[in-house]
Design an enzyme around this catalytic site. Structure first.
Site, PDB file in Angstrom:
ATOM      1  N   GLY A 164      -3.988   2.488   0.861  1.00  0.00           N
ATOM      2  CA  GLY A 164      -4.042   1.769   2.131  1.00  0.00           C
ATOM      3  C   GLY A 164      -3.883   2.668   3.344  1.00  0.00           C
ATOM      4  O   GLY A 164      -3.979   2.205   4.478  1.00  0.00           O
ATOM      5  N   HIS A 207      -5.659  -7.963  -5.711  1.00  0.00           N
ATOM      6  CA  HIS A 207      -5.443  -6.577  -6.131  1.00  0.00           C
ATOM      7  C   HIS A 207      -5.038  -6.622  -7.607  1.00  0.00           C
ATOM      8  O   HIS A 207      -3.984  -7.134  -7.950  1.00  0.00           O
ATOM      9  CB  HIS A 207      -4.339  -5.971  -5.261  1.00  0.00           C
ATOM     10  N   GLU A 287      -9.428   3.021  -6.725  1.00  0.00           N
ATOM     11  CA  GLU A 287      -8.869   4.362  -6.870  1.00  0.00           C
ATOM     12  C   GLU A 287      -7.998   4.450  -8.112  1.00  0.00           C
ATOM     13  O   GLU A 287      -7.623   3.428  -8.689  1.00  0.00           O
ATOM     14  CB  GLU A 287      -8.059   4.756  -5.632  1.00  0.00           C
ATOM     15  N   ARG A 291       0.054   8.623 -11.430  1.00  0.00           N
ATOM     16  CA  ARG A 291       1.521   8.738 -11.506  1.00  0.00           C
ATOM     17  C   ARG A 291       2.083   7.481 -12.153  1.00  0.00           C
ATOM     18  O   ARG A 291       1.335   6.537 -12.407  1.00  0.00           O
ATOM     19  CB  ARG A 291       2.092   8.840 -10.080  1.00  0.00           C
ATOM     20  N   VAL A 294       5.705   1.926  -9.333  1.00  0.00           N
ATOM     21  CA  VAL A 294       6.910   1.101  -9.171  1.00  0.00           C
ATOM     22  C   VAL A 294       6.875  -0.070 -10.152  1.00  0.00           C
ATOM     23  O   VAL A 294       7.877  -0.396 -10.791  1.00  0.00           O
ATOM     24  CB  VAL A 294       7.008   0.566  -7.726  1.00  0.00           C
TER      25      VAL A 294
HETATM   26  C1  MV4 Z   1     -10.403  -2.548   0.536  1.00  0.00           C
HETATM   27  C2  MV4 Z   1     -10.190  -3.849   1.003  1.00  0.00           C
HETATM   28  C3  MV4 Z   1     -11.298  -4.609   1.312  1.00  0.00           C
HETATM   29  N1  MV4 Z   1     -12.542  -4.108   1.150  1.00  0.00           N
HETATM   30  N2  MV4 Z   1     -11.659  -2.094   0.392  1.00  0.00           N
HETATM   31  C4  MV4 Z   1      -5.798  -1.302   0.149  1.00  0.00           C
HETATM   32  C5  MV4 Z   1      -5.233  -0.311  -0.794  1.00  0.00           C
HETATM   33  C6  MV4 Z   1      -6.332   0.616  -1.110  1.00  0.00           C
HETATM   34  N3  MV4 Z   1      -6.219   1.182  -2.398  1.00  0.00           N
HETATM   35  C7  MV4 Z   1      -7.553  -0.213  -0.978  1.00  0.00           C
HETATM   36  N4  MV4 Z   1      -7.188  -1.307  -0.116  1.00  0.00           N
HETATM   37  C8  MV4 Z   1      -8.123  -2.178   0.303  1.00  0.00           C
HETATM   38  N5  MV4 Z   1      -9.403  -1.753   0.191  1.00  0.00           N
HETATM   39  C9  MV4 Z   1     -12.681  -2.863   0.695  1.00  0.00           C
HETATM   40  N6  MV4 Z   1     -13.915  -2.383   0.541  1.00  0.00           N
HETATM   41  C10 MV4 Z   1      -8.901  -4.298   1.131  1.00  0.00           C
HETATM   42  C11 MV4 Z   1      -7.863  -3.475   0.796  1.00  0.00           C
HETATM   43  C12 MV4 Z   1      -6.577  -4.055   0.968  1.00  0.00           C
HETATM   44  C13 MV4 Z   1      -6.099  -4.422   2.223  1.00  0.00           C
HETATM   45  C14 MV4 Z   1      -6.808  -4.153   3.363  1.00  0.00           C
HETATM   46  C15 MV4 Z   1      -6.341  -4.527   4.607  1.00  0.00           C
HETATM   47  C16 MV4 Z   1      -5.109  -5.166   4.710  1.00  0.00           C
HETATM   48  C17 MV4 Z   1      -4.360  -5.404   3.578  1.00  0.00           C
HETATM   49  C18 MV4 Z   1      -4.837  -5.028   2.317  1.00  0.00           C
HETATM   50  C19 MV4 Z   1      -4.086  -5.272   1.218  1.00  0.00           C
HETATM   51  C20 MV4 Z   1      -4.581  -4.904  -0.002  1.00  0.00           C
HETATM   52  C21 MV4 Z   1      -5.816  -4.295  -0.112  1.00  0.00           C
END
Ligand code: MV4
Length: 447
Positions: A164, A207, A287, A291, A294
Site C-alpha cells: 500500500g 484482499h 505481490e 516474510r 502478522v
Molecule cells: C490495488 C487496489 C485497487 N486496484 N490495486 C493495497 C495493498 C497493495 N498490496 C495493493 N493494494 C491495493 N491495490 C488495484 N489495481 C486496492 C488496493 C487496496 C487499497 C487501495 C486503496 C485504499 C485502501 C486499500 C486497501 C486494500 C487494498
C-alpha cells in the site's frame, strides 16, 4: 539445524520466534533498543544485547550493530520477523557474507519479488491472473496513452513500493501528468527507485492471500488462503482462514498456480501471495510478501502446521514434507484480532504504562502477545500489542469464541482498539462474511 538464532525484531513476533526456537531446541539471542530493555522478548531469550537508542534507524534497522551482535553472541542465523529488515535484500546478502544464515528467501528472490514490475512479469509468465496494467512508464505522455488504453480509474504504483505504500488513484485524464511527476519523485525519495507503473483500479476489492512454503529442494507447498479485507489504511485489523468466499476448486487452482510460479523462480522459504478479488469474484495477483506475516497464526490454526518452525527448518536446509494438498485439508475456521495501543475510533496511537493485563483463555483460544502488566508501551514503534486468535469448527463458532475472548481480555492504563473489534463482531456484514477493504471506514463514520 542451527545452534543459536539471533532475532532481529521485537514485540509479539520476537516472542513467536523464540517459541519456535525452543520447540526446536535452538538457543536464542534477543536484540533490543534502550527503551525495550524491559520488553518480554529480552526476558525470554537466552541472551540479550542492547544495540542502540529507541530510534529504529539506530537500533532495529542498524545493520552493522546487528551483525556485530550476531558475531559477539556466536549466532549462526538471523530471523528478521516482519517489518524492519525482513525484506531488505542487502541485509540478507550481508548476512551471507558474514557467514550467517538469513532466515528467509535468497537475496535474488527478495530482489525479484521486491520489484513489483519484475514480479508482475514473472507472475504473468507463469500464468497467474493479473489486472490490465503496464510495465515501467517512460514519461507523462506514455502514462496518458496507456491509462487511456486501460480505462479510468487507474492506480499508479511505485515498482519499489508494496503493502500500500507509493500508490495513487487517478480518476481523470487531467490528473495523469501530474500524478506521474509526483509519483516518480516520491518513489525516488521513498524507495530509491523512480519506476512507476499503472493498473486498472478496483474500487472495493477483497484482499485474499495465499500462504506458501518453499524448501531447499525447490518444492513449494501451498497452505490455503487468508481473508484480510478488514483493514484501515493498509493496516489489517481482523484476518481469518479460510476466506468465506473461497471454494475448494478455486483454492486448488490458485494453490497450483502459485506453486508453479514459485517453483519456477526458485523460491525456497515462507511467503504470501497477495491477491485482490473484484465484485465478480475474480482474483488478481498483486505481490509476494517474502516474510512471515502478522496474520500467519490463522493458517497455523486451520492447518496444524507450525509455519515459523518450518520456515527455520527450510532455512537450515531441511526438506519440508507436508502432504501436497495440504491447502485442501483446512480444519474448521480461525479468526485473528490485532490488539493495538490506539484510540479505537480515531486510531491515534496511545503509548503508556499498562497497569493491568489479563489474557483470555479457554478452548480454541490463542494469544500471541508481547506485553505484560507493568510494562510501558514505547511510542517509537508499531502499536501492535497482542493478537487474539480463536479457532472453531465453523466460522460462527470461531466468532463466538472471539467475542468471549475479547470480553475477558483486560488491558488497563492505555487505550486499545478492543471496542472496535467488539463493534466489528456485531456488524451484520461482518457476520455474513460480506467484508471489503472499506468496511471499517464506513463503520467508524457511522459511529
Ligand atoms: C490495488 C487496489 C485497487 N486496484 N490495486 C493495497 C495493498 C497493495 N498490496 C495493493 N493494494 C491495493 N491495490 C488495484 N489495481 C486496492 C488496493 C487496496 C487499497 C487501495 C486503496 C485504499 C485502501 C486499500 C486497501 C486494500 C487494498
Amino acid at each position: 539445524m542451527f545452534d543459536k538464532i539471533l532475532i532481529a525484531n521485537r514485540g509479539e513476533i520476537a516472542m513467536r520466534v523464540i517459541r519456535a526456537c525452543r520447540t526446536l531446541g535452538i538457543k536464542t539471542v534477543a536484540i533490543h533498543s534502550d527503551v525495550d530493555a524491559g520488553s518480554l522478548h529480552v526476558r525470554f531469550a537466552d541472551e540479550a544485547i542492547c544495540i542502540g537508542p529507541a530510534d529504529p534507524r539506530r537500533s532495529y534497522l542498524n545493520i552493522p550493530q546487528i551483525l556485530a551482535a550476531a558475531e559477539i553472541s556466536g549466532a549462526d542465523a538471523i530471523h528478521p520477523g516482519y517489518g524492519f529488515l525482513s525484506e531488505n535484500a542487502e541485509f540478507a546478502e550481508l548476512c551471507r557474507r558474514c557467514g550467517l544464515t538469513f532466515i528467509g528467501p535468497k537475496p535474488e528472490s527478495m530482489r525479484l519479488w521486491g520489484d513489483k514490475v519484475r514480479s508482475r512479469e514473472a507472475a504473468k509468465s507463469f500464468g497467474l491472473p493479473l489486472l490490465p496494467g503496464t510495465s515501467v512508464l517512460r514519461d507523462g505522455d506514455d502514462a496518458a496513452a496507456q491509462a487511456a488504453e486501460i480505462g479510468y480509474p487507474v492506480i499508479m504504483k511505485a515498482s519499489g513500493g508494496g503493502g500500500g505504500r507509493g500508490m495513487r488513484i487517478v480518476r481523470d485524464p487531467s490528473e495523469i501528468h501530474n500524478a506521474f511527476e509526483t509519483a516518480t519523485s516520491e518513489a525516488m525519495s521513498g524507495f530509491r527507485n523512480p519506476d512507476v507503473y499503472l493498473e486498472k483500479f478496483v474500487e472495493e476489492p477483497r484482499h485474499i492471500e495465499l500462504q506458501v512454503l518453499g524448501d531447499p529442494t525447490g518444492r513449494v507447498h501451498s497452505l490455503g488462503e487468508r481473508e484480510c479485507s478488514l483493514q484501515r489504511r493498509h493496516q489489517k485489523i481482523i484476518e481469518e482462514a479460510p476466506s468465506p468466499v473461497m471454494t475448494p476448486e478455486k483454492r486448488a487452482l490458485l494453490g497450483e498456480m502459485c506453486r508453479r510460479a514459485l517453483e519456477g523462480t526458485g523460491y525456497t522459504s515462507l511467503g504470501t501471495m497477495e491477491f485482490l478479488m473484484d465484485e465478480r469474484g475474480e482474483l488478481y495477483f498483486m505481490e509476494l510478501n517474502a516474510r512471515v506475516q502478522v496474520e500467519h497464526p490463522v493458517t497455523e490454526m486451520v492447518t496444524g502446521v507450525d509455519l515459523v518452525e518450518n520456515q527455520i527448518r527450510a532455512a537450515a536446509g531441511e526438506v519440508i514434507d507436508l502432504p501436497r494438498d495440504r491447502s485442501l485439508q483446512m480444519r474448521g475456521h480461525a479468526i485473528e484480532c490485532r490488539i493495538n495501543a490506539e484510540d479505537p475510533w480515531t486510531f491515534v496511537p496511545w503509548p503508556g504504562l499498562i497497569t493491568e493485563y489479563h489474557p483470555p483463555g479457554g478452548i480454541g483460544v490463542r494469544v500471541d502477545s508481547g506485553v505484560y502488566g507493568g510494562w510501558r508501551v514505547p511510542n517509537s514503534y508499531d502499536p501492535l500489542l497482542a493478537k487474539v486468535i480463536t479457532h472453531g469448527a465453523t466460522r460462527p463458532e470461531a466468532i463466538a469464541r472471539m467475542r468471549c475472548a475479547l470480553d475477558e481480555l483486560i488491558i488497563s492504563g492505555i487505550r486499545t482498539n478492543i471496542p472496535l473489534h467488539q463493534a466489528l463482531l456485531r456488524e451484520p456484514d461482518v457476520l455474513a462474511g460480506n467484508m471489503s477493504t472499506r468496511t471499517i471506514e464506513r463503520l467508524v463514520a457511522r459511529l
